[in-house]
Design an enzyme around this catalytic site. Structure first.
Site, PDB file in Angstrom:
ATOM      1  N   HIS A  59      45.473  47.518  36.730  1.00  0.00           N
ATOM      2  CA  HIS A  59      45.073  46.881  35.471  1.00  0.00           C
ATOM      3  C   HIS A  59      45.598  47.658  34.268  1.00  0.00           C
ATOM      4  O   HIS A  59      44.830  48.206  33.485  1.00  0.00           O
ATOM      5  CB  HIS A  59      43.540  46.732  35.410  1.00  0.00           C
ATOM      6  N   ASP A  90      42.833  39.613  34.412  1.00  0.00           N
ATOM      7  CA  ASP A  90      44.268  39.372  34.607  1.00  0.00           C
ATOM      8  C   ASP A  90      44.486  38.026  35.304  1.00  0.00           C
ATOM      9  O   ASP A  90      45.409  37.285  34.971  1.00  0.00           O
ATOM     10  CB  ASP A  90      44.884  40.513  35.436  1.00  0.00           C
TER      11      ASP A  90
END
Ligand code: NAD
Ligand code: LMR
Length: 352
Positions: free
Chosen positions: A216, A189
């Site tokens: 996530h 990310d």
């Protein structure tokens, strides 16, 4: 190594009937090298023959901090191991195939990286992987409790928001849980955020640093665009566009791969970036700070991704989020709501 050992290596390759994985004389010679003072860490990859596992194994073989690399999978581990073992880098590579070799794969490891499990297909959420991956992660973590209870664990298998709580419960049950040593990998990310923000700013991504907190999956991925380095500002439209693109980065790849899996190459890159930071922390380097999904008191939730300082003990310090703007405060509430459910689902899977 004496001449007899060298002859044994050559004859093993000329008469390759004997080598069962891990019992090849050339590996015994490599054992001598590994034991003979080669500085570095012992790293195991569980799921090493997969889409992430293979490039991750290759990149870890290139990492000078690694002295021994164990490649474990339930399929194809011998082929991947033979292939990677020919690279002329320092790490000694050994392969392990199937559950009966899990203990040997894990014994003595300093760092265990887990990308084992099924990936998404278009139309699926990460949570749709829970039913298969939860059991895989439980089994592998049970192996860790027996064979390397002090190892640092980098958990990649999805849904990370649930698999990390699963791992924690397995470790608690075995009485070996050290919250600092269990890290859910959210580095992809951050890698995506750096790339997408750099595109908008017209900068080299290597010059950009974006903290990404929360978890996530979807709205739990919360980029803190107000804290980007170098300092910059975004219009509301840019903020909306960048936040969505970072949150949906995984889905963008799943759709582009059209049924052939999810991010593997960028993930292997991100996993190695994170593992390297962990190893530098273990070595005692100062000032290593990365984002990860860890046991946390930053919010009321028991797990949360934020910046952590990596040291000899793992995630030695978990940083507060810092000042958030209104857009981020709203995002944080949404993220916490979904995270609470995913965390509870993981905990219940072991406690039930
Ligand atoms: N955290 C992240 O940012 C991130 C990013 C990308 C993918 N992922 C996740 O990583 C996982 C793996 O993705 P992939 O693309 O490499 O999948 P893949 O199917 O290509 O590879 C998975 C590997 O795991 C192995 N495996 C299955 N069960 C196992 C077991 N019990 N023990 C050991 N190995 C086992 C398989 O044999 C296979 O080789 C998925 O769950 C995916 O969603 C996470
Ligand atoms: O999106 C996925 O399913 C894989 C991974 O979590 C990713 O972010 O790429």
């Amino acid at each position: 190594m004496d001449v007899n050992q060298r002859i044994a290596i050559i004859s093993a390759h000329l008469h390759p009937s004997n080598p069962q994985m891990g019992e090849n004389p050339s590996l015994r010679a490599a054992d001598c090298r590994a034991k003979g003072g080669a500085a570095g860490f012992k790293v195991a990859i569980l799921g090493a023959a997969g889409g992430i596992g293979q490039p991750l194994a290759m990149l870890m073989k290139m990492n000078p901090l690694v002295s021994v690399l164990h490649l474990y999978d339930v399929v194809n581990a011998p082929g991947v191991t033979a292939d990677i073992s020919h690279m002329d880098t320092g790490a000694v590579v050994r392969g392990f195939l199937g559950q009966q070799q899990l203990e040997s794969a894990l014994t003595g490891m300093d760092l265990v990286i887990i990308p084992a499990g099924v990936p998404r297909k278009p139309g699926m959420t990460r949570d749709d992987l829970f039913n298969i991956n939860a059991g895989i992660v439980r089994t592998l973590c049970e192996g860790i409790t027996k064979s390397c209870p002090n190892a640092l664990v980098n958990l990649i298998s999805n849904p990370v928001n649930s698999t990390v709580p699963i791992a924690a419960e397995v470790f608690k049950k075995a009485g070996i849980y050290d919250p600092k040593k269990l890290l859910g990998v959210t580095m992809l990310d951050v890698v995506r955020a750096n790339t997408f923000v750099a595109e908008v700013l017209g900068l080299d991504p290597r010059e950009v640093s974006v903290p990404v907190v929360g978890g996530h999956a979807g709205v739990t991925i919360l980029p803190l665009l107000s804290q980007v380095k170098p300092p910059c500002s975004f219009t509301p439209e840019e903020t909306e566009f960048l936040t969505k693109r970072i949150q949906d980065g995984g889905t963008e790849v799943v759709q582009a791969k059209a049924g052939a899996g999810s991010a593997t190459l960028s993930m292997a890159y991100a996993a190695v970036k994170f593992a390297d930071a962990c190893l530098r922390g273990l070595r005692g380097d100062a000032g290593i700070v990365e984002c990860a999904f860890v046991a946390s008191q930053v919010t009321e939730l028991p797990f949360f991704a934020s910046k952590v300082r990596l040291g000899r003990g793992g995630a030695e310090e978990v940083y507060q989020l810092g000042p958030l703007n209104e857009y981020e405060r709203v995002g944080l509430e949404k993220a916490k709501k979904e995270l609470a459910t995913s965390i509870q689902k993981g905990v219940s899977f072991i406690k039930k």
